[in-house]
Design a protein around this motif. Sequence first.
Motif, short mmCIF file in Angstrom:
data_model
loop_
_atom_site.label_atom_id
_atom_site.label_comp_id
_atom_site.label_asym_id
_atom_site.label_seq_id
_atom_site.Cartn_x
_atom_site.Cartn_y
_atom_site.Cartn_z
N ALA A 167 34.59 36.68 46.91
CA ALA A 167 35.53 37.59 47.56
C ALA A 167 36.95 37.40 47.01
CB ALA A 167 35.51 37.37 49.07
N TYR A 168 37.33 36.16 46.80
CA TYR A 168 38.66 35.88 46.25
C TYR A 168 38.79 36.39 44.82
CZ TYR A 168 42.74 33.28 44.66
OH TYR A 168 43.96 32.95 44.12
N GLU A 169 37.80 36.08 44.01
CA GLU A 169 37.86 36.47 42.59
C GLU A 169 37.83 37.98 42.42
OE1 GLU A 169 34.57 34.35 40.93
OE2 GLU A 169 35.75 32.53 40.53
N GLU A 170 37.12 38.69 43.30
CA GLU A 170 37.00 40.14 43.17
C GLU A 170 38.14 40.90 43.84
OE1 GLU A 170 34.74 41.66 41.29
OE2 GLU A 170 34.01 39.68 40.71
N GLY A 171 39.05 40.19 44.51
CA GLY A 171 40.20 40.84 45.12
C GLY A 171 39.98 41.36 46.52
N PRO A 176 46.48 46.30 48.74
CA PRO A 176 45.21 46.76 49.29
C PRO A 176 44.01 46.07 48.63
CG PRO A 176 46.02 48.33 47.71
CD PRO A 176 47.10 47.31 47.85
N ARG A 177 42.88 46.11 49.29
CA ARG A 177 41.70 45.44 48.77
C ARG A 177 41.25 46.06 47.45
NH1 ARG A 177 38.14 44.55 54.33
NH2 ARG A 177 39.14 42.57 54.90
N GLU A 178 40.83 45.17 46.54
CA GLU A 178 40.35 45.61 45.24
C GLU A 178 38.82 45.64 45.19
OE1 GLU A 178 42.09 42.95 42.46
OE2 GLU A 178 44.16 43.58 42.89
N ALA A 179 38.17 45.17 46.25
CA ALA A 179 36.71 45.18 46.33
C ALA A 179 36.30 45.34 47.78
CB ALA A 179 36.12 43.91 45.74
N LEU A 184 30.90 43.30 46.99
CA LEU A 184 30.52 41.89 47.03
C LEU A 184 29.02 41.74 47.22
CD1 LEU A 184 33.38 40.43 49.29
CD2 LEU A 184 33.32 40.64 46.80
N ALA A 185 28.46 42.58 48.07
CA ALA A 185 27.02 42.51 48.33
C ALA A 185 26.23 42.76 47.05
CB ALA A 185 26.64 43.52 49.41
N ASP A 186 26.67 43.75 46.26
CA ASP A 186 25.99 44.04 44.99
C ASP A 186 26.06 42.85 44.05
OD1 ASP A 186 25.33 46.57 45.82
OD2 ASP A 186 27.03 47.55 44.84
N GLY A 187 27.23 42.21 44.00
CA GLY A 187 27.39 41.08 43.10
C GLY A 187 26.59 39.87 43.52
#
Length: 214
Positions: A167-171, A176-179, A184-187
Amino acid sequence: MSLVTVADIRHDDLALTPTIESHASDELKVVSQSATDPETGQFFFLVKGINGDFEEALDADHTVSEWTRIAEEGDTRIYRIGHTDDTILLSPMVTSLGGLMLEAKGSERGWTVRLLLTGRESLSGLWEYCESEGIDFTLKRTFRQDGWEHGEPSTLTDAQRDALVTAYEEGYFEEPREASLADLADGLGISSTAVSGRIRRGTAQLVESTLLEE
């Protein structure tokens, strides 16, 4: 403030690597409460879940010069083990960098170590040493702590840690949120509900262990 580092290390010539890879025991670790034998330079190891091949594995281990069984209870034993001249030992380098080996135990990748270092420069020095010696050094996590006697700052599960780090790495925590949770679920290969639960429980665990006093 000290830097605690948890890492996996592996090299064919690291102490007891062949014995660990023989799967002749369930657990093998350095007895951290003991010092190296001052007369012989030998180390003490605690071994659990021994099968009948363990001492044969020691005899065949090219990093072992001699060994003595000094205590036994059930399937748990303590050995005093000397190493051959070509054996690679990480603890002297950690000591030379001003650090301390808090824990060392056998793992699927060779050894998993938990080190107390003086800072990022010490970690860089250790990394460079491992690279020069051909030691596979896989950094699992680091964290800062005050003093020398505390353990890790949380009891996060691996799943919670993976979810929070992703979550941190993906923003996800950016504004605003980047992910999204779906991203996250897909990753992570799990459902959005599972990701949300891991982030929520992991965050609660971090708050409880780092911000609240007993």
